[in-house]
Design a protein around this motif. Structure first.
Motif, mmCIF file in Angstrom:
data_model
loop_
_atom_site.group_PDB
_atom_site.id
_atom_site.type_symbol
_atom_site.label_atom_id
_atom_site.label_comp_id
_atom_site.label_asym_id
_atom_site.label_seq_id
_atom_site.Cartn_x
_atom_site.Cartn_y
_atom_site.Cartn_z
ATOM 1 N N TYR A 130 -7.046 0.667 -35.076
ATOM 2 C CA TYR A 130 -7.069 2.011 -35.039
ATOM 3 C C TYR A 130 -8.152 2.506 -34.320
ATOM 4 O O TYR A 130 -8.111 3.449 -33.418
ATOM 5 N N LYS A 162 1.171 7.759 -29.747
ATOM 6 C CA LYS A 162 0.433 7.889 -31.016
ATOM 7 C C LYS A 162 1.246 6.957 -32.124
ATOM 8 O O LYS A 162 0.757 7.286 -33.252
ATOM 9 N N GLU A 165 -1.100 4.850 -34.194
ATOM 10 C CA GLU A 165 -2.224 5.812 -34.700
ATOM 11 C C GLU A 165 -1.617 6.353 -35.956
ATOM 12 O O GLU A 165 -2.466 6.481 -37.162
ATOM 13 N N LYS A 166 -0.616 6.933 -36.063
ATOM 14 C CA LYS A 166 -0.098 7.652 -37.042
ATOM 15 C C LYS A 166 0.398 6.740 -38.208
ATOM 16 O O LYS A 166 0.211 6.882 -39.325
ATOM 17 N N GLN A 169 -3.173 5.812 -39.903
ATOM 18 C CA GLN A 169 -3.618 6.740 -40.720
ATOM 19 C C GLN A 169 -2.900 6.999 -41.747
ATOM 20 O O GLN A 169 -3.373 7.025 -42.854
ATOM 21 N N LYS A 170 -1.641 6.665 -41.894
ATOM 22 C CA LYS A 170 -0.620 6.778 -43.337
ATOM 23 C C LYS A 170 -1.224 5.499 -44.076
ATOM 24 O O LYS A 170 -1.459 6.020 -45.344
ATOM 25 N N THR A 173 -4.803 5.638 -45.692
ATOM 26 C CA THR A 173 -5.032 6.855 -46.646
ATOM 27 C C THR A 173 -4.169 6.272 -47.844
ATOM 28 O O THR A 173 -4.948 6.695 -49.156
ATOM 29 N N LEU A 248 -14.827 11.283 -35.473
ATOM 30 C CA LEU A 248 -13.658 12.404 -35.773
ATOM 31 C C LEU A 248 -12.456 11.401 -36.452
ATOM 32 O O LEU A 248 -11.625 11.716 -37.164
ATOM 33 N N ARG A 249 -12.370 10.246 -35.930
ATOM 34 C CA ARG A 249 -11.419 9.157 -36.017
ATOM 35 C C ARG A 249 -11.720 8.750 -37.397
ATOM 36 O O ARG A 249 -10.665 8.649 -38.423
ATOM 37 N N ASP A 251 -13.286 10.372 -39.811
ATOM 38 C CA ASP A 251 -12.968 11.686 -40.655
ATOM 39 C C ASP A 251 -11.609 11.783 -41.011
ATOM 40 O O ASP A 251 -11.344 12.113 -42.114
ATOM 41 N N SER A 252 -10.672 11.238 -40.058
ATOM 42 C CA SER A 252 -9.373 11.655 -40.061
ATOM 43 C C SER A 252 -8.743 10.835 -41.383
ATOM 44 O O SER A 252 -7.443 11.219 -41.772
ATOM 45 N N ILE A 253 -9.146 9.840 -41.511
ATOM 46 C CA ILE A 253 -8.894 8.963 -42.687
ATOM 47 C C ILE A 253 -9.559 8.920 -43.861
ATOM 48 O O ILE A 253 -9.674 8.030 -44.648
#
Length: 257
Positions: A130, A162, A165-166, A169-170, A173, A248-249, A251-253
């Motif tokens: 990722y 993406k 990537e999606k 992230q899922k 999390t 930022l990446r 932070d997104s997770i």
């Protein structure tokens, strides 16, 4: 992170990132990568092998997926990853060059990179791809500026997918929600990966070209060191942008960079 980078110097030779105090001047200008884009065969060859190796990692991780749903979703993401590779490999064939011959000069470097960044479990492998593929996809899209418009458009379109990537992230999390202990471990792993990515980015450039030195010139060790420092100065704004994108990446997770 920078302490860890310094410990790598003996392993990676002249591709290391110089100490901050060694840099003669801080370059804050946005870098124009067009003059430094490798010729198409070299550019596409190393990108193709990076994409192929990502596909290999993802398919290998299928058997370790913690749920059947994750396995099915990861297989879809791996298929999309292979499509990226196929797009780039077809462009190489269109240039009239052999795809494997174009990748071969970069396999050892990229395999070494992956061996240094091999996670200890499924979640570390997923976050590695990722973060690493996200950063390197962005980098190669920017580096494509020096290609002709047809090649550039094809590369940018392929690298814009993406799907993985999606998925990452899922699952990261959800994994942290089920096991809070993952949080600190994955955050530490993510921070460590950034150093290796920066070294891989450095390896994609020709130091002498960055420094404006003729490739055939005979240089002393001290002169080579100065070339290394000057070339780093040229791409320092890019490095700063990549570090910000990495944050930022993370932070997104929900991980601290």
């Amino acid at each position: 992170m920078f302490e860890w980078l310094r410990s790598l110097r003996k392993k990676v030779g002249k591709l290391v990132l110089p100490d901050r105090e060694e840099r003669s001047a801080r370059n804050k200008n946005k870098i124009n990568l067009k003059p430094y884009t490798p010729e198409p065969k070299a550019y596409l060859g190393q990108l193709a092998y990076l994409l192929l190796s990502n596909f290999e990692i993802l398919t290998n991780e299928l058997k370790y997926a913690p749920t059947t749903q994750y396995k099915a979703e990861l297989s879809e993401a791996a298929a999309k990853s292979f499509e990226k590779y196929r797009t780039v490999s077809k462009k190489l064939s269109g240039l009239g060059v052999d795809v494997t011959d174009s990748m071969d000069p970069f396999t050892e470097r990229i395999d070494t990179f992956h061996s240094r960044t091999s996670g200890v479990d499924w979640y570390e492998a997923i976050i590695k791809v990722y973060l690493v593929s996200g950063l390197l996809d962005d980098f190669y899209k920017r580096l494509a500026v020096g290609l002709n418009s047809e090649l550039r458009d094809s590369v940018e379109k392929a690298l814009s997918d993406k799907t993985f990537e999606k998925f990452a992230q899922k699952v990261i999390t959800e994994g942290k929600a089920m096991n809070p202990e993952l949080d600190s471990r994955l955050a530490l792993w993510g921070r460590r990966l950034m150093g290796d990515v920066l070294l891989e980015v450095r390896a994609a450039f020709d130091n002498r070209k960055l420094a404006g030195i003729d490739k055939s010139a005979s240089l002393s060790a001290e002169q080579e060191r100065k070339v290394n420092l000057e070339s780093y100065s040229k791409i320092e704004p890019l490095i700063s942008e990549m570090i910000a994108a990495h944050s930022l990446r993370m932070d997104s997770i929900g991980l601290a960079a």
